[in-house]
Design an enzyme around this catalytic site. Structure first.
Site, PDB file in Angstrom:
ATOM      1  N   GLU A 267      27.846  10.879  36.159  1.00 58.36           N
ATOM      2  CA  GLU A 267      27.270   9.859  35.279  1.00 58.36           C
ATOM      3  C   GLU A 267      28.092   8.605  35.139  1.00 58.36           C
ATOM      4  O   GLU A 267      27.762   7.546  35.263  1.00 58.36           O
ATOM      5  CB  GLU A 267      26.759  10.487  34.117  1.00 58.36           C
ATOM      6  CG  GLU A 267      25.987  11.621  34.197  1.00 58.36           C
ATOM      7  CD  GLU A 267      24.671  11.564  35.141  1.00 58.36           C
ATOM      8  OE1 GLU A 267      23.913  10.571  35.563  1.00 58.36           O
ATOM      9  OE2 GLU A 267      24.063  12.636  35.632  1.00 58.36           O
ATOM     10  N   HIS A 270      27.545   6.440  38.130  1.00 56.42           N
ATOM     11  CA  HIS A 270      26.422   5.689  38.044  1.00 56.42           C
ATOM     12  C   HIS A 270      26.506   4.494  37.144  1.00 56.42           C
ATOM     13  O   HIS A 270      26.172   3.488  37.464  1.00 56.42           O
ATOM     14  CB  HIS A 270      25.146   6.669  37.707  1.00 56.42           C
ATOM     15  CG  HIS A 270      24.881   7.481  38.439  1.00 56.42           C
ATOM     16  ND1 HIS A 270      24.208   7.281  39.619  1.00 56.42           N
ATOM     17  CD2 HIS A 270      24.516   8.993  38.335  1.00 56.42           C
ATOM     18  CE1 HIS A 270      23.698   8.270  40.346  1.00 56.42           C
ATOM     19  NE2 HIS A 270      23.643   9.328  39.541  1.00 56.42           N
TER      20      HIS A 270
HETATM   21 ZN    ZN Z   1      23.140  11.306  39.950  1.00 55.43          ZN
END
Ligand code: ZN
Length: 500
Positions: A267, A270
């Protein structure tokens, strides 16, 4: 600035404001909202979504977009402006054929569908979820058919929403290639699996310490805590309001250390992408990164970097120290083998790097069947289990560890799954290119992650979705998407790790 384009600006700002509100509501529903908030909040979401729908779907906007798309005007626009116009046109084409009333009903339905799904998953009751799934598929088919031109496949149009250009024509050979290369490699790896002992991973790791470790790792790879927060949910995810407010979540298990570590690195990848979008793009449609590209960055951090020995060499001693004596008997080498252990399993989100894409392939094949009208919803659990048996040699004992494990379909996100496999393949291609330009391994050993982040920012992050995946890859590496980098990477890595 082009005068027609200037007239679009207030619409772009308004769209971004609605988007921020809806994203925040959805974030709140996932993280903090009380259990009974559901239906009433869903109603507000429905009304706001209908308002948001009208921002781009109106006569003035489409007239401006059409004028700006003419040869004469388009020449006067920058790459970014062109991409914004293209995005608005795409949104218009997607939404304008849907009656607004129906769109509001759908948005409201989506919000409640997820709650029904969550309950069905908890109780392992597919029949509770089946009518919702049927309705979701019907909505998706109908909405997509509204805009399909003659001869266009529904599933292709859905795939295009997540990664333009990556349609069945590209994905069929991609997955066939993966299947051909990976299935035999996985079999070989499994025959040697007793070599790797990762029982240490299931010892007791206090959650407070795990949180401290994960916050450290997020900052270490480049997550900016002045522009981001980390919260907790059942399934980790990332959401971004704009490049100054990016939120990720994690989930901590007392008896599984890896889970939270790799979730936060994933994450975090991201989030670093979202934080790196240029200030000139954020809060415009050109900041809406496509899913394949998004996954390329999360998986770049999680797998290509995060599972390498060079990454852990300076970090692992810190981790050992953090947990007192719990890991004092586990060497760095054992830890590296442990985090790379591959074995066929049932749950996609827990799958290792080697078998992961086969989980995705199963969903891709089922979605294709659904949208080609080749199967009924009631047959899906059986088909699911058969494919797991065929490709991975494992069979779910119940639907919670089978077809009920993913929330995507309950959110209407059909065509999303292939982005996970594509992202990993793109990440490998980017890594191969980066290695030619930067001493990646040395940088990792020296803990200089910022140089890697800056490289990605320069070549990928800043552009948001101004360029599609192939254009970006060509601009960066000189080559279009090529899955061979991914296959070579996996073969090399697992042959080395398992001494095959
Ligand atoms: Zn992902």
């Amino acid at each position: 600035m082009n005068r027609l384009y200037q007239k679009l600006l207030p619409y772009i700002e308004k769209n971004s404001a609605y988007d921020t509100a809806l994203t925040l509501l959805s974030w709140d529903t996932e993280t903090l909202a009380p259990p009974d908030a559901g239906a009433l909040t869903a109603k507000a979401v429905g009304i706001l979504s209908e308002e948001a729908y009208h921002v781009f779907v109106n006569d003035e906007v489409i007239s401006l977009v059409e004028q700006l798309s003419t040869e004469k005007e388009i020449k006067t626009l920058s790459d970014t402006e062109r991409s914004i116009v293209r995005h608005i046109k795409r949104t218009y084409d997607r939404l304008s054929h849907i009656p607004p009333e129906e769109y509001r009903e759908y948005a409201e339905f989506c919000a409640t569908a997820q709650q029904i799904y969550c309950h069905a998953k908890q109780t392992g009751n597919f029949s509770e979820y089946a009518p919702v799934l049927e309705k979701m598929i019907a909505y998706t088919k109908r909405f997509t058919a509204y805009r399909a031109k003659k001869g266009e496949k529904i599933y292709d149009l859905l795939l295009e929403e997540y990664e333009p250009g990556f349609t069945i024509k590209v994905l069929d050979p991609f997955f066939a290639h993966l299947k051909e290369e990976l299935v035999p490699l996985i079999r070989k790896v499994c025959r040697h699996n007793d070599k790797i002992d990762k029982s240490y991973n299931y010892r007791s790791f206090p959650i407070g310490k795990q949180k401290k470790l994960c916050n450290f790792l997020a900052g270490y790879i480049g997550f900016d805590f002045n522009r981001g927060v980390i919260s907790e949910t059942e399934h980790p995810f990332t959401t971004g309001l704009h490049n100054h407010d990016v939120r990720i979540t994690n989930h901590y298990y007392k008896n599984n250390l890896e889970s939270a570590i790799f979730s936060v690195i994933h994450e975090g990848g991201h989030a670093i992408y979202e934080m790196g979008i240029a200030d000139t793009l954020t809060q415009t449609p050109a900041a809406m990164i496509t899913m394949g590209m998004h996954e390329s960055q999360s998986r770049f951090y999680e797998n290509l970097i995060g599972r390498s020995e060079a990454f852990w060499a300076p970090v692992y001693p810190k981790l050992q120290k953090m947990f007192g004596t719990t890991l004092s008997d586990v060497s760095l080498d054992q830890f590296i083998h442990g985090i790379n252990k591959a074995e066929p399993s049932l749950i996609r989100t827990e799958a290792d790097e080697l078998t992961y894409s086969l989980h995705v392939m199963i969903r891709y094949e089922l979605e294709k069947m659904i949208f080609n009208d080749e199967c009924e919803v009631s047959e899906l659990p059986k088909l699911w289990n058969q494919k797991y048996e065929e490709y991975l040699g494992v069979t779910p004992q119940n639907d919670t560890e089978g077809i009920l494990q993913d929330i995507h379909w309950a959110m209407g996100s059909f065509g999303y799954f292939p982005s996970y496999a594509l992202g990993t393949a793109i990440a490998s291609q980017i890594y191969a290119f980066m290695e030619k330009k930067l001493p990646v391994e040395d940088l990792l050993r020296q803990g200089k992650l910022s140089e890697i982040r800056e490289f990605l920012r320069e070549h990928v992050h800043q552009y948001g979705s101004v360029y599609d995946a192939n254009t970006l890859l060509v601009r960066m590496t000189g080559e279009e998407f090529n899955p061979d980098y991914y296959i070579d990477y996996l073969k090399e890595k697992y042959t080395r790790l398992y001494q095959l």
